[in-house]
Scaffold this motif. Sequence first.
Motif, PDB file in Angstrom:
ATOM      1  N   TYR A 182       0.830  -1.203   0.000  1.00 40.38           N
ATOM      2  CA  TYR A 182       0.000   0.000   0.000  1.00 40.38           C
ATOM      3  C   TYR A 182       0.865   1.254   0.000  1.00 40.38           C
ATOM      4  N   MET A 183       1.882   1.283   0.852  1.00 42.14           N
ATOM      5  CA  MET A 183       2.740   2.465   0.995  1.00 42.14           C
ATOM      6  C   MET A 183       3.418   2.837  -0.331  1.00 42.14           C
ATOM      7  N   PHE A 184       4.087   1.883  -0.959  1.00 45.51           N
ATOM      8  CA  PHE A 184       4.878   2.217  -2.142  1.00 45.51           C
ATOM      9  C   PHE A 184       4.002   2.474  -3.371  1.00 45.51           C
ATOM     10  N   ASN A 185       2.834   1.862  -3.426  1.00 49.27           N
ATOM     11  CA  ASN A 185       1.903   2.210  -4.498  1.00 49.27           C
ATOM     12  C   ASN A 185       1.300   3.594  -4.267  1.00 49.27           C
ATOM     13  N   ALA A 186       1.060   3.942  -3.005  1.00 50.72           N
ATOM     14  CA  ALA A 186       0.559   5.281  -2.694  1.00 50.72           C
ATOM     15  C   ALA A 186       1.595   6.338  -3.061  1.00 50.72           C
ATOM     16  N   VAL A 187       2.871   6.048  -2.792  1.00 52.19           N
ATOM     17  CA  VAL A 187       3.931   6.998  -3.148  1.00 52.19           C
ATOM     18  C   VAL A 187       3.961   7.224  -4.652  1.00 52.19           C
ATOM     19  N   ASN A 188       3.737   6.165  -5.417  1.00 53.47           N
ATOM     20  CA  ASN A 188       3.636   6.336  -6.877  1.00 53.47           C
ATOM     21  C   ASN A 188       2.535   7.332  -7.236  1.00 53.47           C
ATOM     22  N   GLN A 189       1.416   7.259  -6.538  1.00 52.08           N
ATOM     23  CA  GLN A 189       0.317   8.188  -6.800  1.00 52.08           C
ATOM     24  C   GLN A 189       0.686   9.608  -6.388  1.00 52.08           C
ATOM     25  N   PHE A 190       1.421   9.752  -5.278  1.00 53.41           N
ATOM     26  CA  PHE A 190       1.880  11.081  -4.856  1.00 53.41           C
ATOM     27  C   PHE A 190       2.782  11.689  -5.931  1.00 53.41           C
ATOM     28  N   LEU A 191       3.671  10.863  -6.470  1.00 50.54           N
ATOM     29  CA  LEU A 191       4.596  11.343  -7.502  1.00 50.54           C
ATOM     30  C   LEU A 191       3.839  11.760  -8.760  1.00 50.54           C
ATOM     31  N   LEU A 192       2.865  10.949  -9.155  1.00 57.52           N
ATOM     32  CA  LEU A 192       2.050  11.289 -10.323  1.00 57.52           C
ATOM     33  C   LEU A 192       1.316  12.616 -10.111  1.00 57.52           C
ATOM     34  N   ALA A 193       0.766  12.799  -8.905  1.00 59.55           N
ATOM     35  CA  ALA A 193       0.005  14.009  -8.612  1.00 59.55           C
ATOM     36  C   ALA A 193       0.876  15.255  -8.648  1.00 59.55           C
ATOM     37  N   SER A 194       2.181  15.075  -8.420  1.00 60.05           N
ATOM     38  CA  SER A 194       3.097  16.223  -8.426  1.00 60.05           C
ATOM     39  C   SER A 194       3.748  16.427  -9.798  1.00 60.05           C
ATOM     40  N   GLY A 195       3.287  15.652 -10.791  1.00 58.25           N
ATOM     41  CA  GLY A 195       3.803  15.815 -12.138  1.00 58.25           C
ATOM     42  C   GLY A 195       5.036  15.000 -12.445  1.00 58.25           C
ATOM     43  N   ARG A 196       5.373  14.084 -11.542  1.00 60.21           N
ATOM     44  CA  ARG A 196       6.545  13.235 -11.771  1.00 60.21           C
ATOM     45  C   ARG A 196       6.124  11.820 -12.176  1.00 60.21           C
ATOM     46  N   GLU A 197       7.094  11.048 -12.638  1.00 60.99           N
ATOM     47  CA  GLU A 197       6.826   9.674 -13.039  1.00 60.99           C
ATOM     48  C   GLU A 197       6.800   8.757 -11.812  1.00 60.99           C
ATOM     49  N   PRO A 198       5.960   7.730 -11.818  1.00 64.65           N
ATOM     50  CA  PRO A 198       6.006   6.734 -10.739  1.00 64.65           C
ATOM     51  C   PRO A 198       7.397   6.112 -10.672  1.00 64.65           C
ATOM     52  N   LEU A 199       7.840   5.798  -9.461  1.00 62.16           N
ATOM     53  CA  LEU A 199       9.214   5.304  -9.282  1.00 62.16           C
ATOM     54  C   LEU A 199       9.287   3.810  -9.006  1.00 62.16           C
ATOM     55  N   PHE A 200       8.217   3.230  -8.450  1.00 62.63           N
ATOM     56  CA  PHE A 200       8.301   1.862  -7.934  1.00 62.63           C
ATOM     57  C   PHE A 200       7.426   0.880  -8.726  1.00 62.63           C
ATOM     58  N   ASN A 201       8.031  -0.237  -9.075  1.00 56.87           N
ATOM     59  CA  ASN A 201       7.302  -1.374  -9.613  1.00 56.87           C
ATOM     60  C   ASN A 201       7.166  -2.379  -8.469  1.00 56.87           C
TER      61      ASN A 201
END
Length: 325
Positions: free
Chosen positions: A22-41
Amino acid sequence: MKNVSILVPETAVIEAVADPHYMFNAVNQFLLASGREPLFNVQLVGLKKEIRLNRNLYSVHTDQLIQDVEKTDLIFIPAISGDISEALQRNKALIPWIVEQHKKGAEVASLCIGAFLLASTGLLNGKKCSTHWNAANEFRMMFPDVELVDGSIITEEQGIYSSGGANSYWSLLLYLVEKYTDRDTAILASKYFAVDIDRTSQAAFMMFKGQKGHGDTSIIKAQDIIEQKFQDKISIDELADTVAVGRRTFERRFKKATNNTVVEYIQRVKIEAAKRSFESSRKNINEVMFDVGYTDTKTFRATFKRITGLSPMEYKNKYNKIAVV
């Protein structure tokens, strides 16, 4: 893109699998929301496609089998439950894969009692490690070559991480989020999940239980005396005489058996009694101090703070049941 592999061992604690996912997928969403690319697979990996947990109450479907993972960047070893030795035996096939991936450059993080599985790989030998405080004695007996850090929330050494007990692993998850992304993203995650980002100790939660599985009957007798007479002033000479062992030999055997010096053991028993009193009585600091055998306020406060991470007043305000009611 960083590959994050969350192991799903047999007997895993379901929350310790789901939470990093949950944590690392949520961080991907935070990154997307800030205009950056998701970092974690982020992928769940294991020995089977379906792993049943908690007496078949939960069924976890892995994304990949371990033999199909060619290379990963970060491996999470979740907490395991039940009998530790049995759990390690059931999951021994995971060990060569963890070692192989670490050799290829993967970092490895254990959550809570997952430290037992991590230690079974040999990667922790000569290194520091954290685990749940209640499992500390068993861990030391099983893995004497690992330096267990009492009360620590997080340890990090050469790309190997571990966390303390229960919810302490959230602190490690945030720590790794900050390492792989940045401080701002970690703070955002800490607020989203309502987790204290900089908590460093589980000392306040620890309940001292003297290690007595060592088989040294003379030392067990001395431990019993300390625990029964903690209100009194107990000298090392008196204890050594009672169990008919020379002082130097007694001190050496005591430290080897309990992982505490005699003085440390006496202090921890006294402070444990003080903690229980603060939790359940209306007594003030001085009354509790005298009840557990201290006469000097400064010494009592300093010892209490060193062992629990909190001052006596902070502890009383935080955990006093009467005050809460």
